[in-house]
Design an enzyme around this catalytic site. Structure first.
Site, PDB file in Angstrom:
ATOM      1  N   LYS A  79       0.842  -1.201   0.000  1.00  0.00           N
ATOM      2  CA  LYS A  79       0.000   0.000   0.000  1.00  0.00           C
ATOM      3  C   LYS A  79       0.875   1.248   0.000  1.00  0.00           C
ATOM      4  CE  LYS A  79      -0.395  -0.314   5.036  1.00  0.00           C
ATOM      5  NZ  LYS A  79      -1.254  -0.723   6.163  1.00  0.00           N
TER       6      LYS A  79
ATOM      7  N   ARG B 185     -11.048  -0.631  14.914  1.00  0.00           N
ATOM      8  CA  ARG B 185     -10.961   0.192  13.709  1.00  0.00           C
ATOM      9  C   ARG B 185     -11.961  -0.414  12.718  1.00  0.00           C
ATOM     10  NH1 ARG B 185      -5.123   0.890  10.851  1.00  0.00           N
ATOM     11  NH2 ARG B 185      -5.569  -1.274  10.283  1.00  0.00           N
TER      12      ARG B 185
ATOM     13  N   TYR C 164      14.832  30.291   6.119  1.00  0.00           N
ATOM     14  CA  TYR C 164      13.644  30.923   6.680  1.00  0.00           C
ATOM     15  C   TYR C 164      13.775  31.195   8.175  1.00  0.00           C
ATOM     16  CZ  TYR C 164      10.903  30.035   2.459  1.00  0.00           C
ATOM     17  OH  TYR C 164      10.414  30.035   1.180  1.00  0.00           O
TER      18      TYR C 164
ATOM     19  N   MET D 248      10.452  23.802   1.401  1.00  0.00           N
ATOM     20  CA  MET D 248       9.614  22.904   0.612  1.00  0.00           C
ATOM     21  C   MET D 248      10.460  22.116  -0.393  1.00  0.00           C
ATOM     22  SD  MET D 248       6.204  23.716  -1.648  1.00  0.00           S
ATOM     23  CE  MET D 248       5.220  24.361  -0.319  1.00  0.00           C
TER      24      MET D 248
HETATM   25  C1  LIG Z   1      -0.474  -1.682   6.833  1.00  0.00           C
HETATM   26  C2  LIG Z   1      -1.040  -2.968   7.310  1.00  0.00           C
HETATM   27  C3  LIG Z   1      -0.215  -4.085   7.464  1.00  0.00           C
HETATM   28  C4  LIG Z   1       1.286  -4.035   7.339  1.00  0.00           C
HETATM   29  O1  LIG Z   1       1.826  -3.534   8.528  1.00  0.00           O
HETATM   30  P1  LIG Z   1       3.414  -3.513   8.810  1.00  0.00           P
HETATM   31  O2  LIG Z   1       3.507  -3.155  10.237  1.00  0.00           O
HETATM   32  O3  LIG Z   1       4.003  -2.491   7.918  1.00  0.00           O
HETATM   33  O4  LIG Z   1       3.916  -4.877   8.515  1.00  0.00           O
HETATM   34  C5  LIG Z   1      -0.832  -5.288   7.800  1.00  0.00           C
HETATM   35  N1  LIG Z   1      -2.156  -5.368   7.984  1.00  0.00           N
HETATM   36  C6  LIG Z   1      -2.975  -4.316   7.872  1.00  0.00           C
HETATM   37  C7  LIG Z   1      -4.432  -4.487   8.098  1.00  0.00           C
HETATM   38  C8  LIG Z   1      -2.456  -3.074   7.550  1.00  0.00           C
HETATM   39  O5  LIG Z   1      -3.258  -2.020   7.445  1.00  0.00           O
END
Ligand SMILES: *Cc1c(COP(=O)(O)O)cnc(C)c1O
Length: 388
Positions: free
Chosen positions: A51, A145, A278, A327
């Site tokens: 992801k 969640r 800055y 930036m």
């Molecule tokens: C992002 C995510 C992972 C991976 O987590 P890591 O700690 O980077 O290995 C696994 N499961 C879910 C549901 C996630 O959202």
């Protein structure tokens, strides 16, 4: 004619090593995938979490490399991320971990993506869209969640009779698997117990269990004995720890995959008492030599890493970042040490695990974790294969 169309994309000078760039070490990636796979009980498979553009590493390049090395399960956060992988030719399971709008069910179907059922109502609405879909049920065992609550087994069981949804997996997510404090270990073990109570109820109702998965990176590193079908590994696959210090039950030889580099584009002398950048946040305490790097917070280097918190390596020596990170630029004090020349390469994130420039140490100095640091690396940075 749209003026934006006049200059073809091919004219862009990217990818190049002129400004700031990411280098990916694919050997280390394959090494990490093997090490993680070997640490799992037999029958358990690596699900590569790619992801957020593969945690900033380039989701397509990472997934192609892993697919060629035999990895056949991937996880993304969104529908669009999944479609991109399919369009790039990635084979095997692609699980969407997050929410996908119900009215996009046809795309899930067309691209053969497996959707997470985030709760009971969502599952029923998705089923009503009328597209045959593969899905995994998410179970809430304490993270609070996404997911169906572990103590509502009948809700989970009833999903197996939905007409269009083929339930290929059930999973949960651990909230504190990275911590070895006694209370966090107790909490994690309770999450695991709850998950198996739920899967036991499903089995008792006569339904054969689909694939099960619980652990992400730290789940595997601290609870390696769990018997599951998948481990969803993200940060460990990229060879870095989330935070420092990181003590885990399993100590694996994981190697960082990503290097962030930039180049000295300007050198200037600044007199004692003059400020740089800055807010005049840095004032030279002596006549100083300052190198300017074309890398800033829009490239993903946190602004909080400036003002003396961070450093970069040039010609084997570390130099402090001075003043505010802008930036698009930052300034480095190179007064001491070897002669620095225009065009010299600066390393901001190093592949050496013991380096002060490891992602987890840099993230800690910037007040975050390496997961955030890496996943926010900007689109402006070309991703290149490391030149060995
Ligand atoms: C992002 C995510 C992972 C991976 O987590 P890591 O700690 O980077 O290995 C696994 N499961 C879910 C549901 C996630 O959202």
């Amino acid at each position: 004619m749209n003026p934006a169309q006049q200059e073809p994309l091919e004219e862009l000078p990217y990818p190049s090593r002129d400004r700031s760039w990411i280098e990916i070490n694919f050997e280390n990636l394959i090494h990490n995938a093997r090490v993680l796979q070997d640490a799992m009980p037999s029958g358990c498979c690596l699900m590569a979490v790619v992801k957020a553009n593969g945690y900033g590493h380039g989701a397509i390049e990472i997934s192609r490399c892993l697919n060629n090395a035999g990895v056949t399960a991937f996880a993304v956060a969104t529908l669009e991320e999944g479609i991109q992988l399919r369009q790039a030719g990635i084979q095997g399971l692609i699980l969407v971990l997050g929410y996908t709008p119900i009215n996009k069910a046809s795309l899930l179907h067309r691209y053969r993506l497996t959707q997470t059922l985030i709760d009971d109502e969502y599952a029923r609405a998705l089923d009503k869209q009328g597209f045959p879909l593969s899905v995994h049920i998410k179970i809430d065992t304490g993270m609070h969640r996404l997911g169906i609550s572990w103590d509502h087994p009948n809700q989970a069981i009833s999903l197996f009779s939905l007409k269009n949804l083929s339930i290929c997996g059930i999973y949960t997510h651990l909230a504190a698997a990275d911590s070895l404090s006694l209370s966090d270990i107790a909490f994690t073990k309770e999450q695991i117990r709850r998950f198996y109570i739920l899967t036991g109820e499903i089995q008792n109702s006569g339904i054969p269990l689909p694939k099960l998965h619980i652990q992400s990176s730290y789940g595997l590193l601290n609870y390696p004995y769990l018997h599951c079908d998948y481990v969803r590994a993200g940060i460990a696959l990229y060879g870095v720890s989330s935070a420092v210090p990181s003590s885990t039950l399993l100590k694996l030889d994981l190697r960082p995959v990503l290097v962030l580099k930039s180049r000295v584009i300007l050198l200037r002398n600044v007199r004692s008492g003059e400020s740089v950048g800055y807010s005049r946040a840095f004032v030279a305490a002596r006549d100083s030599r300052i190198a300017i790097l074309p890398l800033g917070y829009a490239d993903g280097l946190p602004r909080s890493y400036g003002d003396g918190a961070g450093m970069v390596e040039i010609k084997g020596q570390n130099f402090p970042i001075v003043g505010r990170i802008c930036m698009d630029q930052l300034a480095v004090d190179v007064t001491t040490g070897p002669q620095i020349a225009l065009g010299d390469v600066a390393t901001i994130l190093s592949e050496r695990p013991e380096s002060l420039l490891s992602a987890s140490l840099v993230a800690a100095k910037a007040g975050t974790i390496s997961n955030e640091l890496l996943s926010r690396l900007g689109k402006r940075l070309p991703v290149l294969e490391s030149s060995l």
